[in-house]
Enzyme design. Structure first.
Site, PDB file in Angstrom:
ATOM      1  CB  CYS A   7      -0.974  -0.039   1.170  1.00  0.00           C
ATOM      2  SG  CYS A   7      -2.370   1.090   0.965  1.00  0.00           S
ATOM      3  CG  HIS A   8       0.090   5.024   1.596  1.00  0.00           C
ATOM      4  ND1 HIS A   8      -1.209   4.621   1.798  1.00  0.00           N
ATOM      5  CD2 HIS A   8       0.017   6.165   0.859  1.00  0.00           C
ATOM      6  CE1 HIS A   8      -2.039   5.479   1.223  1.00  0.00           C
ATOM      7  NE2 HIS A   8      -1.329   6.427   0.639  1.00  0.00           N
ATOM      8  CD  GLU A  66      -3.021   9.120  -1.040  1.00  0.00           C
ATOM      9  OE1 GLU A  66      -3.834   9.077  -0.095  1.00  0.00           O
ATOM     10  OE2 GLU A  66      -1.923   8.524  -1.037  1.00  0.00           O
TER      11      GLU A  66
END
Length: 227
Positions: free
Chosen positions: A135-136, A166
């Site tokens: 993910c991030h 996002e």
């Protein structure tokens, strides 16, 4: 010998200047944690500041709870590990067989520039040990370099939270940088699947997952790499 996996979590709890809290995303820790434990591996949790890292409160609302998050919350050993994470500055890559980074928005502020985290990634990568992120989490890779001084993502297949994902969560103008754009700017061969679907990339021992729903799949890749 039991294989040992280091899981590195954020210590950052502020979502820019919004006044809202952030941290790590629970599913992205819980699902890989149990993939690793169920495979018989020893898991050590670490963070820049050590101790209990901040949980993104949104990741623990009913809509985002999963069988993995429920299992984690009920697991005494998992909670003990979370409450007593080691400091990244005290960790040596030589003591572990792989490293894994859960996401949440927190890493966008601290781990991306954390010197100890970058050192660990570079050490694991140079040793040919699996480096995973979801993910991030892949933002942690963008400042790490290989032995030749090139960014480790350059010319390698990677994925991570998409610009459109996002945008969907309304944080395009809050995060310091967009993960998709930064991976591409570093020379990464960025690919993505459908928003919120499971999508992973494997390039030798660099393993990345796109979003929370990719957590199990990327953890499975890491287990496969260690098998």
């Amino acid at each position: 010998m039991t294989k040992k996996i280091l899981v590195a979590l954020t210590s950052h709890d502020q979502l820019g200047d919004t006044g809202e809290k952030t941290g790590f995303w629970l599913e992205e820790l819980a699902a890989p944690y149990f993939v690793f434990v169920d495979a018989g591996y020893e898991v050590t949790l670490a963070s820049p500041k050590g101790g209990l890292p901040p949980l993104d409160p949104k990741s623990n609302v009913p809509d985002f709870q999963t069988e993995h998050t429920h299992r984690f919350e009920a697991d005494a050993a998992a909670n003990a590990a979370l409450n007593t994470t080691a400091k990244l500055s005290d960790v040596d890559a030589g003591d572990f067989d792989a490293i894994f980074y859960p996401g949440g928005h927190g890493p966008m502020w601290d781990l991306v520039e954390d010197a100890n985290s970058i050192r660990l990634i570079e050490d694991f990568f140079a040793a040919g040990k699996p480096v995973g992120a979801v993910c991030h989490g892949p933002i942690v890779l963008v400042n790490a370099k290989d032995a030749a001084g090139e960014y480790i993502v350059k010319g390698r297949k990677v994925t991570g939270f998409t610009n459109s994902e996002e945008e969907a969560v309304g944080l395009t103008n809050v995060v310091p940088q967009l993960l998709e754009d930064t991976l591409i700017a570093r020379g990464g061969l960025y690919e993505k699947g459908e928003d919120w679907g499971s999508f992973v990339q494997k390039d030798d021992h660099l393993l990345t997952g796109q979003n929370p729903n990719s957590s199990v799949a990327v953890a499975d890749l890491l287990v496969e790499a260690l098998s």
